[in-house]
Write an enzyme that holds these catalytic residues in place. Structure first.
Site, PDB file in Angstrom:
ATOM      1  N   LYS A 291     -19.149 -40.383   9.622  1.00 25.97           N
ATOM      2  CA  LYS A 291     -20.168 -41.338   9.966  1.00 25.97           C
ATOM      3  C   LYS A 291     -19.564 -42.149  11.114  1.00 25.97           C
ATOM      4  O   LYS A 291     -18.527 -42.462  11.027  1.00 25.97           O
ATOM      5  CB  LYS A 291     -20.681 -42.198   8.717  1.00 25.97           C
ATOM      6  CG  LYS A 291     -21.921 -43.038   8.901  1.00 25.97           C
ATOM      7  CD  LYS A 291     -22.170 -43.698   7.467  1.00 25.97           C
ATOM      8  CE  LYS A 291     -23.344 -42.925   7.128  1.00 25.97           C
ATOM      9  NZ  LYS A 291     -24.018 -43.754   6.199  1.00 25.97           N
ATOM     10  N   GLU A 376     -33.198 -44.176  -8.127  1.00 31.07           N
ATOM     11  CA  GLU A 376     -33.827 -45.545  -8.450  1.00 31.07           C
ATOM     12  C   GLU A 376     -34.505 -45.069 -10.066  1.00 31.07           C
ATOM     13  O   GLU A 376     -34.545 -45.997 -10.764  1.00 31.07           O
ATOM     14  CB  GLU A 376     -34.694 -45.750  -7.633  1.00 31.07           C
ATOM     15  CG  GLU A 376     -34.307 -46.579  -6.274  1.00 31.07           C
ATOM     16  CD  GLU A 376     -34.029 -45.409  -5.199  1.00 31.07           C
ATOM     17  OE1 GLU A 376     -33.917 -44.171  -5.463  1.00 31.07           O
ATOM     18  OE2 GLU A 376     -33.307 -46.131  -4.263  1.00 31.07           O
ATOM     19  N   ARG A 404     -40.830 -45.680  -6.615  1.00 31.25           N
ATOM     20  CA  ARG A 404     -40.565 -44.365  -7.412  1.00 31.25           C
ATOM     21  C   ARG A 404     -40.173 -44.527  -9.059  1.00 31.25           C
ATOM     22  O   ARG A 404     -40.342 -43.363  -9.571  1.00 31.25           O
ATOM     23  CB  ARG A 404     -39.235 -43.693  -6.864  1.00 31.25           C
ATOM     24  CG  ARG A 404     -39.024 -43.264  -5.641  1.00 31.25           C
ATOM     25  CD  ARG A 404     -38.044 -42.560  -4.960  1.00 31.25           C
ATOM     26  NE  ARG A 404     -38.384 -41.513  -4.061  1.00 31.25           N
ATOM     27  CZ  ARG A 404     -37.391 -41.073  -3.313  1.00 31.25           C
ATOM     28  NH1 ARG A 404     -36.149 -41.022  -3.631  1.00 31.25           N
ATOM     29  NH2 ARG A 404     -37.573 -40.316  -2.168  1.00 31.25           N
TER      30      ARG A 404
HETATM   31  C1  LIG Z   1     -35.153 -43.827  -2.066  1.00 33.55           C
HETATM   32  C2  LIG Z   1     -34.316 -44.459  -1.141  1.00 33.55           C
HETATM   33  N1  LIG Z   1     -33.210 -45.319  -1.541  1.00 33.55           N
HETATM   34  C3  LIG Z   1     -32.476 -46.099  -0.673  1.00 33.55           C
HETATM   35  C4  LIG Z   1     -32.700 -45.770   0.694  1.00 33.55           C
HETATM   36  C5  LIG Z   1     -31.762 -46.474   1.356  1.00 33.55           C
HETATM   37  N2  LIG Z   1     -30.876 -45.642   2.130  1.00 33.55           N
HETATM   38  C6  LIG Z   1     -31.115 -45.255   3.448  1.00 33.55           C
HETATM   39  S1  LIG Z   1     -30.150 -44.128   4.209  1.00 33.55           S
HETATM   40  C7  LIG Z   1     -29.123 -44.332   2.820  1.00 33.55           C
HETATM   41  C8  LIG Z   1     -27.827 -43.546   2.586  1.00 33.55           C
HETATM   42  C9  LIG Z   1     -27.974 -42.351   2.899  1.00 33.55           C
HETATM   43  O1  LIG Z   1     -26.888 -41.482   2.632  1.00 33.55           O
HETATM   44  P1  LIG Z   1     -26.951 -40.033   3.137  1.00 33.55           P
HETATM   45  O2  LIG Z   1     -27.931 -39.354   2.651  1.00 33.55           O
HETATM   46  O3  LIG Z   1     -25.451 -39.446   2.913  1.00 33.55           O
HETATM   47  O4  LIG Z   1     -26.968 -39.730   5.014  1.00 33.55           O
HETATM   48  P2  LIG Z   1     -25.905 -40.251   5.801  1.00 33.55           P
HETATM   49  O5  LIG Z   1     -26.370 -41.905   6.175  1.00 33.55           O
HETATM   50  O6  LIG Z   1     -24.502 -40.369   5.192  1.00 33.55           O
HETATM   51  O7  LIG Z   1     -26.156 -39.512   7.201  1.00 33.55           O
HETATM   52  C10 LIG Z   1     -29.773 -45.132   1.827  1.00 33.55           C
HETATM   53  C11 LIG Z   1     -29.108 -45.374   0.488  1.00 33.55           C
HETATM   54  C12 LIG Z   1     -33.778 -44.871   1.039  1.00 33.55           C
HETATM   55  N3  LIG Z   1     -33.862 -44.455   2.326  1.00 33.55           N
HETATM   56  N4  LIG Z   1     -34.461 -44.108   0.215  1.00 33.55           N
HETATM   57 MG   LIG Z   2     -23.725 -39.498   3.684  1.00 28.00          MG
END
Ligand SMILES: Cc1ncc(C[n+]2csc(CCOP(=O)(O)OP(=O)(O)O)c2C)c(N)n1
Ligand SMILES: [Mg+2]
Ligand SMILES: CC(=O)[C@@H](O)[C@H](O)COP(=O)(O)O
Length: 645
Positions: A291, A376, A404
């Site tokens: 990242k 969640e 959710r």
């Molecule tokens: C249901 C839900 N919970 C929380 C979020 C907030 N959120 C957005 S991106 C993220 C992290 C995503 O991590 P990953 O899937 O590993 O993608 P990366 O950012 O590392 O590419 C979170 C927790 C969301 N978008 N949807």
């Molecule tokens: Mg990730």
């Protein structure tokens, strides 16, 4: 960076007016294009704020996917979609990034209105594999040769829906479905849980990796070998990996697994994706990425690797916006204060310790804070378990993501009358993150839960008070909701308290009752002042606890010729609806129908922009409210006039 100049767009990126232009670039130009994209992203997102970290991590991945597959014939689904800026640049939208996440400009997520290459607009995580399952089943049914590619992060993989989908996908050999796991080891914070450990075991597998990498470096340095030899080596290497790789959780599921591959090595990615495409059945390509790759400030950000910062300096990464006291900060401090007083208090976050503020308690009492991943539903029922055994869990989650966990809230928590406190940050219209981030459903959804009480604080003082009151409720669930952004500079004082209702503006012989919910108190007080200029005397009350509707409020409202409510949520089933219903019920005895004007979020919530722009669009401003109520009072005056003739 001079704030006036346009974002730099390099020659290669400028030449991409549509995806075909990218696909026709010579392979030798791709590394230069990757560099141009990185510089472009930092410069563009520095101005607007947004998901710079995630997008710097998927530059090569997105390029390789679009080289091997043929969108939109093949369909590409981005899980959460926050990492689709590179995809937007490669599909001809680089020139539109000046408007990223602002009204009329590009959204921060895929948008069907923007491009035929964009499919899933929902920014909620862990949905991509379920979409992909359905999309691929439809292609199988129609016998089409179209592929589906789902790009899913390691964080999203901690979401239950992914495993429901994988269970179904593993049952089918005939789905032309390539799942690209973008494994950077993080959500905001390092990704948690047993699966994450398994994934990192695959990622950090000691064994043969260093030796093979050294051979690869030699091969790459001797031009005469060229790609053929490299591909041969790679196949051998992957073959060896397949043989030697510990049986990762995916292959145990019976889904073909390729990897781990270097998610920043275009050649390696392309070879792996070609192979995956050739399988013709479900296959996982496990790509290792960083990242914030390629930009030191993001890599240096230990906490979140600049997951989703507001506008920042493109050189230093330092935030450039104002840092006013935010609602989240007030909550974070009060959570620590209350946890120090109440040993039964524990906190749960769904992979968002920083954005929800529970990281502050995590530092002080790590054993009392649980990061359950992007899960969640699990968070809520795990909280039910904690509460059954004497704890008072605080589930801190963005309002929009709470949707959710309705079933878990009503049947696992409320039906058992368990003392769980839900703290919903980003409740109401948020703004730049667009409609799937608006926290506008919570009051309507959770108002129907028997025994659940909802508080909506209007300022820092009432947030602290109402949160403490919620923690004192031990015979059922409570919910405290507050918006994104800064708390009012100064607390909004009550000039009187009427049977538990905070009276914010009081007029003798008043003719209108204005009931404001939560953070809209400031708007209501201003609207009352504007009405007073028109000679209209409005009393403003804040019920503090908005659900169930306080009996004292129904009684008070019943004494007015006109009532208005203001709430930061959808009208249908919201607070205004609830008060109108209660007044109708009361009127069935008195026979007096009290007209109620309900200022809420109804039309136009599907757009994105700043919170203030959207509130103005929705008529949720002091001016618009005063105007509407003035007209209403005059109309009623005339009617009465008519009536007397
Ligand atoms: C249901 C839900 N919970 C929380 C979020 C907030 N959120 C957005 S991106 C993220 C992290 C995503 O991590 P990953 O899937 O590993 O993608 P990366 O950012 O590392 O590419 C979170 C927790 C969301 N978008 N949807
Ligand atoms: Mg990730
Ligand atoms: C993609 C996602 O869901 C989060 O990263 C969100 O974009 C953060 O929103 P805030 O900017 O309100 O923290």
């Amino acid at each position: 960076m001079n704030p006036h100049d346009e974002t730099e767009i390099g020659p290669l990126l400028s030449s991409i007016g549509r995806l075909a232009d990218f696909k026709s670039l010579d392979e030798a130009e791709l590394p230069a294009l990757a560099e141009e994209i990185r510089g472009f992203l930092v410069d563009a997102v520095a101005r607007t704020g947004g998901h710079i970290g995630p997008n710097l991590g998927v530059v090569e991945l997105t390029m390789a996917i679009h080289r091997v597959f043929d969108s939109p014939h093949d369909q590409v689904v981005f899980d959460t979609g926050h990492q689709s800026y590179v995809h937007k640049a490669l599909t001809g939208r680089a020139g539109q990034f000046t408007g990223l996440r602002s009204r009329g400009g590009l959204t921060g997520y895929p948008s069907q209105a923007e491009s035929p290459h964009d499919l899933v607009e929902n920014s909620h995580a862990s949905t991509a594999l379920s979409y992909a399952d359905g999309l691929a089943k439809a292609h199988a049914l129609s016998g089409s040769d179209r592929h589906v590619v789902a790009l899913v992060g390691d964080g999203a993989l901690t979401g239950g829906m992914c495993w429901e989908a994988l269970n179904n996908i593993a049952a089918r050999e005939d789905l032309k479905l390539v799942i690209v796991v973008n494994d950077n080891g993080r959500s905001y914070a390092p990704t948690v849980g047993g699966f994450a450990k398994r994934l990192s075991a695959l990622r950090l597998n000691p064994g043969y990796e260093p030796a093979l990498r050294r051979i690869q470096e030699v091969v790459e340095r001797i031009p005469v070998f060229g790609r053929a030899a490299y591909a041969g080596l790679h196949a051998a290497k992957t073959g060896i990996k397949d043989a030697l790789a510990p049986q990762g959780m995916f292959s145990d599921l019976g889904i073909k697994y390729l990897g781990p591959v270097d998610g920043h090595n275009l050649t390696e990615l392309t070879v792996a994706l070609e192979r995956a495409k050739g399988f013709g059945g479900p296959v996982i390509v496990h790509a290792l990425t960083e990242k914030g790759r390629g930009w030191a400030p993001a890599r240096a950000d230990e906490a979140e690797q600049m997951h989703s910062p507001p506008a920042f300096d493109p050189i230093t990464g330092e935030p450039t916006g104002s840092s006013k006291r935010r609602w989240t900060g007030v909550f974070a401090d009060e959570l620590v204060a209350q946890a120090n007083l109440r040993p039964e208090v524990v906190a749960i976050t769904a992979a968002m310790p920083g954005p929800t503020g529970v990281d502050k308690l995590m530092k002080r009492h790590p054993e009392r804070v649980f990061d359950v991943g992007i899960a969640e539903q699990h968070a809520v029922t795990s909280a039910a378990g904690l509460a059954m055994n004497g704890m008072h869990p605080v589930v801190a989650v963005y309002s929009t993501f709470m949707n959710r966990a309705f079933d878990q809230t009503v049947l696992d928590v409320a039906m058992h009358r368990l003392p769980v406190t839900f703290v919903l940050d980003r409740a109401g219209i948020t703004g730049p993150d667009g409609p799937s981030h608006y926290g506008i459903w919570d009051t309507s959804i959770f108002r129907v839960v028997p025994g659940l009480r909802i508080a909506a604080p209007r300022d820092a003082a009432s947030l602290r008070e109402e949160f403490a009151e919620a923690l004192s409720v031990d015979d059922g669930p409570t919910m405290v909701r507050f918006p994104t952004g800064a708390v009012p500079e100064a607390d909004i004082p009550a000039v009187d308290v009427h049977e538990g209702l905070d009276v914010l503006v009081k007029h003798e012989d008043d003719e209108l009752l204005l009931v404001s919910c939560g953070a809209f108190a400031g708007i209501a007080v201003e609207a009352a002042a504007l009405l007073a200029e028109q000679g209209i005397r409005a009393t403003v009350v804040d019920p503090r606890w908005i659900s169930p509707v306080p009996g004292a409020l129904v009684k008070l409202a019943g004494q007015y010729p006109l009532v208005a409510t203001i709430e930061d949520g959808i009208r249908t089933g919201g607070f205004g609806d609830a008060l109108a219903q209660a007044l109708r019920d009361a009127a069935s005895d008195t026979g007096v129908e009290i007209p109620l004007v309900d200022f809420a979020v109804e039309r136009g919530w599907h757009r994105h922009g700043t919170r203030d722009q959207l509130l103005a669009d929705l008529g949720l401003t002091p001016q618009a409210i005063a105007e509407r109520l003035t007209a209403e009072v005059h109309r009623r005056g005339e009617d009465d006039g008519h009536h007397h003739h």
